[in-house]
Design a protein around this motif. Sequence first.
Motif, PDB file in Angstrom:
ATOM      1  N   THR A  21      23.021 -17.639 -17.285  1.00  0.00           N
ATOM      2  CA  THR A  21      23.719 -18.114 -18.119  1.00  0.00           C
ATOM      3  C   THR A  21      23.581 -19.261 -18.479  1.00  0.00           C
ATOM      4  O   THR A  21      22.545 -20.006 -18.091  1.00  0.00           O
ATOM      5  N   VAL A  22      24.537 -20.157 -18.479  1.00  0.00           N
ATOM      6  CA  VAL A  22      24.402 -21.476 -19.199  1.00  0.00           C
ATOM      7  C   VAL A  22      26.118 -22.169 -19.651  1.00  0.00           C
ATOM      8  O   VAL A  22      26.581 -21.353 -19.808  1.00  0.00           O
ATOM      9  N   GLY A  51      33.329 -12.193 -10.553  1.00  0.00           N
ATOM     10  CA  GLY A  51      34.605 -13.570 -11.316  1.00  0.00           C
ATOM     11  C   GLY A  51      34.189 -14.990 -10.479  1.00  0.00           C
ATOM     12  O   GLY A  51      34.765 -16.248 -11.409  1.00  0.00           O
ATOM     13  N   LYS A  52      32.769 -15.479 -10.596  1.00  0.00           N
ATOM     14  CA  LYS A  52      32.863 -16.785  -9.911  1.00  0.00           C
ATOM     15  C   LYS A  52      31.643 -17.254 -11.258  1.00  0.00           C
ATOM     16  O   LYS A  52      32.135 -17.538 -12.311  1.00  0.00           O
ATOM     17  N   GLN A  53      30.484 -17.982 -11.050  1.00  0.00           N
ATOM     18  CA  GLN A  53      29.919 -18.926 -12.225  1.00  0.00           C
ATOM     19  C   GLN A  53      29.537 -17.917 -13.765  1.00  0.00           C
ATOM     20  O   GLN A  53      29.949 -18.308 -15.139  1.00  0.00           O
ATOM     21  N   ALA A  54      28.837 -16.974 -13.592  1.00  0.00           N
ATOM     22  CA  ALA A  54      27.850 -16.341 -14.513  1.00  0.00           C
ATOM     23  C   ALA A  54      29.473 -15.806 -15.098  1.00  0.00           C
ATOM     24  O   ALA A  54      29.031 -15.890 -16.593  1.00  0.00           O
ATOM     25  N   ASN A  57      31.060 -18.501 -17.441  1.00  0.00           N
ATOM     26  CA  ASN A  57      30.009 -18.627 -18.365  1.00  0.00           C
ATOM     27  C   ASN A  57      30.100 -17.550 -19.665  1.00  0.00           C
ATOM     28  O   ASN A  57      29.317 -18.270 -20.730  1.00  0.00           O
ATOM     29  N   LEU A  58      29.470 -16.660 -19.541  1.00  0.00           N
ATOM     30  CA  LEU A  58      29.729 -15.338 -20.004  1.00  0.00           C
ATOM     31  C   LEU A  58      31.225 -15.650 -20.454  1.00  0.00           C
ATOM     32  O   LEU A  58      31.535 -15.116 -22.539  1.00  0.00           O
ATOM     33  N   HIS A  59      32.198 -16.186 -20.259  1.00  0.00           N
ATOM     34  CA  HIS A  59      33.602 -15.903 -21.464  1.00  0.00           C
ATOM     35  C   HIS A  59      33.458 -17.233 -22.632  1.00  0.00           C
ATOM     36  O   HIS A  59      34.026 -17.207 -22.847  1.00  0.00           O
ATOM     37  N   GLU A  60      32.669 -18.675 -21.949  1.00  0.00           N
ATOM     38  CA  GLU A  60      33.048 -19.507 -22.458  1.00  0.00           C
ATOM     39  C   GLU A  60      31.884 -19.307 -23.670  1.00  0.00           C
ATOM     40  O   GLU A  60      32.278 -19.681 -25.163  1.00  0.00           O
ATOM     41  N   ASN A  61      30.582 -18.517 -23.836  1.00  0.00           N
ATOM     42  CA  ASN A  61      29.814 -18.167 -24.673  1.00  0.00           C
ATOM     43  C   ASN A  61      28.987 -17.159 -25.301  1.00  0.00           C
ATOM     44  O   ASN A  61      28.338 -17.571 -26.272  1.00  0.00           O
TER      45      ASN A  61
END
Length: 144
Positions: A21-22, A51-54, A57-61
């Motif tokens: 992810t980014v 529920g951390k980084q990925a 990121n997935l919620h953001e973009n």
Amino acid sequence: MATLTQAMKDMIGAQLSFLSTVDEAGNPQVGPKGTMRVLDDTHLIYNEQTGKQAWHNLHENGKAAVATVDHAALKGFRFEGTVEGFHDNDQIYEDAKAYAAERHLPAVIAAVVISIDRIYMLDAGPHAGDIVEGDPKPTDHFTH
């Protein structure tokens, strides 16, 4: 939308997949997803457990890439797509909880469904990175 072949489905079922992810600043993040599996011919699904980084990121973009490789066979695929849904209160979520319970895995925050837009070959050799199916991105047309 791109369609999985039986060989792709078999590889996803047999090998460890990695989700990339980014974040908002364009910083990449990659990690193993031991619960990555095939939902149907055009979607992947995994159980989100941390529920951390990925997750953030997935919620953001909503952009995701999943790499699955059979190292012994020197074959693999990268599946690129977008999150189609975060399931936390429906039948997909209940099925994800059952999947985790059967395998004695940690609790599920949600089941994440990824729609596959493009599939790339990750086989060793001259065809590594070639698009297998889906609409190519502008970078797919680079020449050396």
